[in-house]
Design an enzyme around this catalytic site. Structure first.
Site, short mmCIF file in Angstrom:
data_model
loop_
_atom_site.label_atom_id
_atom_site.label_comp_id
_atom_site.label_asym_id
_atom_site.label_seq_id
_atom_site.Cartn_x
_atom_site.Cartn_y
_atom_site.Cartn_z
N GLU A 260 -8.83 -4.90 -8.29
CA GLU A 260 -9.04 -6.10 -7.48
C GLU A 260 -10.49 -6.12 -6.99
O GLU A 260 -10.83 -5.45 -6.01
CB GLU A 260 -8.06 -6.10 -6.29
CG GLU A 260 -8.22 -7.32 -5.39
CD GLU A 260 -7.22 -7.36 -4.23
OE1 GLU A 260 -6.24 -6.59 -4.21
OE2 GLU A 260 -7.44 -8.18 -3.31
N ASP B 209 2.45 1.58 3.27
CA ASP B 209 3.45 0.58 3.64
C ASP B 209 4.83 1.06 3.15
O ASP B 209 5.85 0.83 3.80
CB ASP B 209 3.17 -0.78 2.96
CG ASP B 209 1.88 -1.44 3.43
OD1 ASP B 209 1.57 -1.35 4.63
OD2 ASP B 209 1.20 -2.04 2.58
N HIS C 92 0.87 -1.17 0.00
CA HIS C 92 0.00 0.00 0.00
C HIS C 92 0.91 1.23 0.00
O HIS C 92 2.08 1.13 0.40
CB HIS C 92 -0.90 0.02 1.24
CG HIS C 92 -1.86 -1.13 1.26
ND1 HIS C 92 -1.80 -2.13 2.20
CD2 HIS C 92 -2.87 -1.44 0.43
CE1 HIS C 92 -2.75 -3.01 1.94
NE2 HIS C 92 -3.41 -2.62 0.88
C1 3MF Z 1 -8.83 -6.89 1.03
C2 3MF Z 1 -7.60 -7.20 0.28
C3 3MF Z 1 -6.56 -6.19 0.35
C4 3MF Z 1 -5.90 -5.95 -1.00
C5 3MF Z 1 -4.76 -5.05 -0.87
C6 3MF Z 1 -4.58 -4.19 -2.05
C7 3MF Z 1 -5.56 -5.92 2.47
O1 3MF Z 1 -9.70 -7.92 1.09
O2 3MF Z 1 -7.46 -8.24 -0.29
O3 3MF Z 1 -5.61 -6.63 1.27
O4 3MF Z 1 -5.41 -7.12 -1.55
O5 3MF Z 1 -4.98 -4.30 0.22
O6 3MF Z 1 -5.22 -3.02 -1.81
MG MG Z 2 -6.06 -9.04 -1.71
#
Ligand code: 3MF
Ligand code: MG
Length: 347
Positions: free
Chosen positions: A176, A54, A51
């Site tokens: 995602e 991070d 992130h």
């Molecule tokens: C939440 C996730 C996230 C994402 C990641 C990318 C904390 O369900 O899967 O993991 O993969 O944060 O933004």
């Molecule tokens: Mg994830």
């Protein structure tokens, strides 16, 4: 026949965690980011998922110049250890401004915050050494249906995507999807939604998808079919392998720990379609059980990676001629039993 894929693996530093859940506090000591980086290579991982905060802790307290300087320092830490930053994702769900969502917030000022933060995370990504931006659209959704206008929300998400693509002509955006949690319903729940956005964007070649097993399961879908759909469109940029025991909170269990057959099918789809041959990472997004002793706890990562590799062997030793014969005879009962016996190691 082409050479077997040499898979390479990634995880995010949040996968080494202190164990807090909504009902209880930390049960382990925190590990510094640099100490986490030391753990990657010995565990068999070379990619780091990030992130923005991070990469640059306390991001919002720093000036843009200070943040980029810090990102450069983190890049050196990665270079020293032979690690590759896989992507950077703007954390659009922690700050106060994102309580009602980011790009789809009902507040114009807060929507602007989400755009600014996303553009800032592009700068951080470039400074730490990646062109890949992940959008997990955590709070782009509603707790109650009437709270937002879903049509307007869809327009706003597309608008934000286009602004990011305009801001830097070289970045790629990987969406995602996830159907729920923290929201009741989100606006981009499946890969179909994500890829529709990709094709609607001003530069479809630079927008693709990242599929997390648990997210597909939460949507009531088969993760391997979601992956296959993205692969068919040449738009599977990455995966977050893990597992999920039914429809409840997002569990991020070790890969294969609930449904080994589903895990086999995910590996099968990846392997059969040459995933990883262009450098794509096998990403994990797994949580250690809160009960686990140790400091730090890493077995969930080690075990998930090994399960993946064992399943690659299962895919490579699967008898294609038997599969073909069962399919030609339309004997899916036979095929079903063959798969189970192959997974159990009996014939
Ligand atoms: C939440 C996730 C996230 C994402 C990641 C990318 C904390 O369900 O899967 O993991 O993969 O944060 O933004
Ligand atoms: Mg994830």
């Amino acid at each position: 026949m082409s050479e077997p894929t040499q898979y390479r693996f990634s995880f995010g530093p949040w996968n080494i965690s202190e164990g807090a859940d909504p009902f209880g506090p930390d049960v382990r000591q925190p590990v510094s980011m640099e100490a986490k980086f030391d753990l990657y290579r010995p565990l068999g991982f070379e990619g780091v998922q990030f992130h923005d905060d991070d990469v640059v802790e306390n991001l919002e307290e720093l000036s843009p110049e200070q943040a980029l300087k810090r990102a450069g320092e983190v890049k050196s830490m990665l270079d020293d250890r032979g690690l590759i930053p896989e992507f950077v994702a703007p954390r659009l769900w922690f700050p106060t401004e994102t309580i009602d969502g980011g790009f789809t917030s009902n507040s114009a000022a807060d929507r602007q915050y989400a755009i600014d933060r996303s553009l800032r995370s592009i700068d951080i990504a470039r400074a730490v050494g990646t062109k890949n931006i992940v959008l997990w659209l955590a709070r782009e959704g509603t707790y109650i249906r009437e709270a937002k206008n879903a049509k307007v929300a869809a327009d706003r998400i597309l608008g934000a995507l286009n602004q990011m693509l305009d801001y830097d002509q070289e970045i790629e955006i990987w969406i995602e999807p996830k159907p729920n949690e923290p929201m009741d319903h989100t606006y981009i729940p499946t890969i179909g939604h994500a890829l529709t956005l990709a094709y609607a964007s001003k530069d479809p070649a630079r927008v693709s998808g990242l599929i997390e097993s648990a997210h597909a399961i939460l949507a009531g879908l088969d993760p391997s079919d979601e992956m296959a759909f993205a692969l068919a469109h040449n738009k599977l940029a990455s995966v977050h392998l893990n597992d999920q025991n039914g429809l409840k909170f997002d569990q991020d269990k070790a890969f294969g720990s609930v449904n080994l057959r589903s895990a086999f099918n995910q590996v099968r789809v990846l392997e059969e379609n040459g995933y990883g041959k262009n450098g794509e990472f096998v990403g994990l997004d797994v949580k250690v059980m809160r009960t686990q002793k140790g400091q730090p706890c890493l077995d969930h990562l080690k075990n998930s990676r090994e399960t993946f590799l064992y399943l690659v062997e299962k895919v490579r030793t699967y008898d294609r001629s038997q599969e073909k014969a069962f399919i030609e005879a339309r004997d899916y009962e036979g095929l079903d039993a063959y798969i189970l016996r192959h997974l159990m190691g009996v014939s």
